[in-house]
Enzyme design. Sequence first.
Site, PDB file in Angstrom:
ATOM      1  N   PHE A  71      19.054  -0.595  -3.422  1.00  0.00           N
ATOM      2  CA  PHE A  71      18.402   0.119  -2.329  1.00  0.00           C
ATOM      3  C   PHE A  71      19.450   0.219  -1.220  1.00  0.00           C
ATOM      4  O   PHE A  71      20.091  -0.772  -0.879  1.00  0.00           O
ATOM      5  CB  PHE A  71      17.189  -0.696  -1.869  1.00  0.00           C
ATOM      6  CG  PHE A  71      16.342  -0.020  -0.830  1.00  0.00           C
ATOM      7  CD1 PHE A  71      15.317   0.829  -1.196  1.00  0.00           C
ATOM      8  CD2 PHE A  71      16.571  -0.249   0.515  1.00  0.00           C
ATOM      9  CE1 PHE A  71      14.529   1.438  -0.231  1.00  0.00           C
ATOM     10  CE2 PHE A  71      15.777   0.363   1.488  1.00  0.00           C
ATOM     11  CZ  PHE A  71      14.756   1.213   1.104  1.00  0.00           C
ATOM     12  N   ASP A 116      17.824 -10.291  -3.478  1.00  0.00           N
ATOM     13  CA  ASP A 116      16.835  -9.502  -2.769  1.00  0.00           C
ATOM     14  C   ASP A 116      15.604  -9.394  -3.665  1.00  0.00           C
ATOM     15  O   ASP A 116      15.687  -8.873  -4.781  1.00  0.00           O
ATOM     16  CB  ASP A 116      17.412  -8.116  -2.447  1.00  0.00           C
ATOM     17  CG  ASP A 116      16.477  -7.286  -1.590  1.00  0.00           C
ATOM     18  OD1 ASP A 116      15.243  -7.386  -1.792  1.00  0.00           O
ATOM     19  OD2 ASP A 116      16.957  -6.530  -0.733  1.00  0.00           O
ATOM     20  N   TYR A 174       5.798  -6.095   2.884  1.00  0.00           N
ATOM     21  CA  TYR A 174       4.839  -4.980   2.948  1.00  0.00           C
ATOM     22  C   TYR A 174       4.675  -4.274   1.614  1.00  0.00           C
ATOM     23  O   TYR A 174       3.927  -3.324   1.511  1.00  0.00           O
ATOM     24  CB  TYR A 174       5.239  -3.973   4.037  1.00  0.00           C
ATOM     25  CG  TYR A 174       6.693  -3.530   4.001  1.00  0.00           C
ATOM     26  CD1 TYR A 174       7.126  -2.611   3.072  1.00  0.00           C
ATOM     27  CD2 TYR A 174       7.616  -4.052   4.900  1.00  0.00           C
ATOM     28  CE1 TYR A 174       8.457  -2.214   3.025  1.00  0.00           C
ATOM     29  CE2 TYR A 174       8.932  -3.667   4.866  1.00  0.00           C
ATOM     30  CZ  TYR A 174       9.357  -2.746   3.931  1.00  0.00           C
ATOM     31  OH  TYR A 174      10.676  -2.361   3.882  1.00  0.00           O
ATOM     32  N   LYS A 175       5.366  -4.725   0.583  1.00  0.00           N
ATOM     33  CA  LYS A 175       5.187  -4.125  -0.748  1.00  0.00           C
ATOM     34  C   LYS A 175       4.117  -4.930  -1.501  1.00  0.00           C
ATOM     35  O   LYS A 175       2.950  -4.847  -1.158  1.00  0.00           O
ATOM     36  CB  LYS A 175       6.534  -4.057  -1.460  1.00  0.00           C
ATOM     37  CG  LYS A 175       7.482  -3.061  -0.767  1.00  0.00           C
ATOM     38  CD  LYS A 175       8.905  -3.092  -1.275  1.00  0.00           C
ATOM     39  CE  LYS A 175       9.763  -2.122  -0.436  1.00  0.00           C
ATOM     40  NZ  LYS A 175      11.211  -2.341  -0.627  1.00  0.00           N
ATOM     41  N   ARG A 190       7.795   7.666  -9.484  1.00  0.00           N
ATOM     42  CA  ARG A 190       7.677   6.213  -9.493  1.00  0.00           C
ATOM     43  C   ARG A 190       6.212   5.809  -9.318  1.00  0.00           C
ATOM     44  O   ARG A 190       5.536   6.284  -8.405  1.00  0.00           O
ATOM     45  CB  ARG A 190       8.522   5.666  -8.328  1.00  0.00           C
ATOM     46  CG  ARG A 190       9.067   4.288  -8.538  1.00  0.00           C
ATOM     47  CD  ARG A 190       9.962   3.905  -7.379  1.00  0.00           C
ATOM     48  NE  ARG A 190       9.205   3.815  -6.130  1.00  0.00           N
ATOM     49  CZ  ARG A 190       9.516   3.002  -5.132  1.00  0.00           C
ATOM     50  NH1 ARG A 190      10.562   2.213  -5.208  1.00  0.00           N
ATOM     51  NH2 ARG A 190       8.802   2.968  -4.036  1.00  0.00           N
TER      52      ARG A 190
HETATM   53  C1  LIG Z   1      12.095  -2.111   0.455  1.00  0.00           C
HETATM   54  C2  LIG Z   1      13.482  -2.641   0.384  1.00  0.00           C
HETATM   55  C3  LIG Z   1      14.213  -2.932   1.556  1.00  0.00           C
HETATM   56  C4  LIG Z   1      13.622  -2.621   2.892  1.00  0.00           C
HETATM   57  O1  LIG Z   1      14.395  -3.054   3.944  1.00  0.00           O
HETATM   58  P1  LIG Z   1      13.775  -2.999   5.413  1.00  0.00           P
HETATM   59  O2  LIG Z   1      14.785  -3.636   6.266  1.00  0.00           O
HETATM   60  O3  LIG Z   1      12.464  -3.720   5.354  1.00  0.00           O
HETATM   61  O4  LIG Z   1      13.534  -1.569   5.757  1.00  0.00           O
HETATM   62  C5  LIG Z   1      15.456  -3.510   1.426  1.00  0.00           C
HETATM   63  N1  LIG Z   1      15.976  -3.769   0.212  1.00  0.00           N
HETATM   64  C6  LIG Z   1      15.315  -3.480  -0.927  1.00  0.00           C
HETATM   65  C7  LIG Z   1      15.926  -3.791  -2.250  1.00  0.00           C
HETATM   66  C8  LIG Z   1      14.059  -2.893  -0.875  1.00  0.00           C
HETATM   67  O5  LIG Z   1      13.403  -2.583  -1.993  1.00  0.00           O
END
Ligand SMILES: *Cc1c(COP(=O)(O)O)cnc(C)c1O
Length: 403
Positions: free
Chosen positions: A135, A204, A229-230, A378
């Site tokens: 990401f 992560d 939040y997921k 997705r």
């Molecule tokens: C959702 C997600 C993020 C989100 O980062 P934020 O700082 O909360 O916006 C980061 N890394 C991964 C791998 C994600 O899936």
Amino acid sequence: MSELVLRAQKLDAADELAPLRSRFVLDTASDHAADAAGIYLDGNSLGALPANVPGRVEDVVRRQWGELRIRSWDESGWWTAPERIGDRIASLVGAAPGQIVVGDSTSVNVFKALVAAIRMAGEDRDEILVDATTFPTDGYIAESAARMTGRRLRALTPAQVPSALSGRTAAVLLNHVDYRSGRLHDLPALTAAIHASGALAVWDLCHSAGALPVGLDEHGVDLAVGCTYKYLNGGPGSPAYLYVRRDLQDRFDSPLPGWNSHADPFGMSPSYAPAPGALRGRVGTPDILSMLALEAALEVWDGVLVSSVRAKSLALTDFFLECVTAYTEPGRVVSVTPEPHGERGSQVALRCPDAGEVMKRLIARGVVGDFRHPDILRFGFTPLYVGFGDAERAARVLGEVLG
Ligand SMILES: *Cc1c(COP(=O)(O)O)cnc(C)c1O
């Protein structure tokens, strides 16, 4: 009635997690026009609202803030919320208490964890490895962390990591589940390989926590971060968390040593002395409204085993893929989600050239997934509130939209 519809009914009837759906605010059939399905398959982007959250937020705002005002830092447990909620999350990711603090965004926690890992690895280790398929935010932060610390950053796929490790490697930043394909990476084996080279492993967990067992302590992970939040349903922008393994905490040298992580925060000393334990990962004043909404949201996990969630998640994604195959012309979509259970997260990613347009039409029909550039559909499966009937109907609507 088709065989798949009957199977879905049987699977739902036998599903011991099915009653948990009532702990969430979700659409009922009457909220929709006759042909609109009302199926939420985007809980891997924004988890649904737990039914107890609005009342809790109301209490936090009206009573704790409105009436108790500053007394709430003590009397309502505001000050200690980052560690207390961290301990609740710990039980979901296989960590003993005292190793997780909640606060800041995932991006900020990636920065703290990665720079702290580089500092712990020592001056002679001058390379950082990062997941090339990550990401994007993790990659951006890693690039900046490398520049700030004078290290070289190499972007590799997780499969390439073992052969790239050497005595030069300081830290490796990896994703447990790939956000796009839904591939589950081998956290135990990769962590062991990273340790064999003397480097630190930073994971992560954004797409795995709350969906499958992580086993942070069991597998000796050094540092980890994740959002809430997921699959943890904490609400839009709810604070993220940082795990620092207990025996590393004394060496955790935060690049963001704010007053909340001071050993004596109210001593107001001009010089910094880090607090012991996980709260060394704190920075500034916690975002209490979001944090306490998250605390309420985590109550939906009371009495729920992550292993049961995982079993249902795999059954759901298997069944959805089977339904997609049955309802869709061969070759119209290609699954990029791995077949083997050991390599699959809790989502299904389907590739098709017109994915953006297809997702718009799906959403218009009440099947909410998301589109990931350039050609991925997705679908997230959150076992706490998605059922087998939902999977069958979503696949059926997808077949109609594609056909
Ligand atoms: C959702 C997600 C993020 C989100 O980062 P934020 O700082 O909360 O916006 C980061 N890394 C991964 C791998 C994600 O899936």
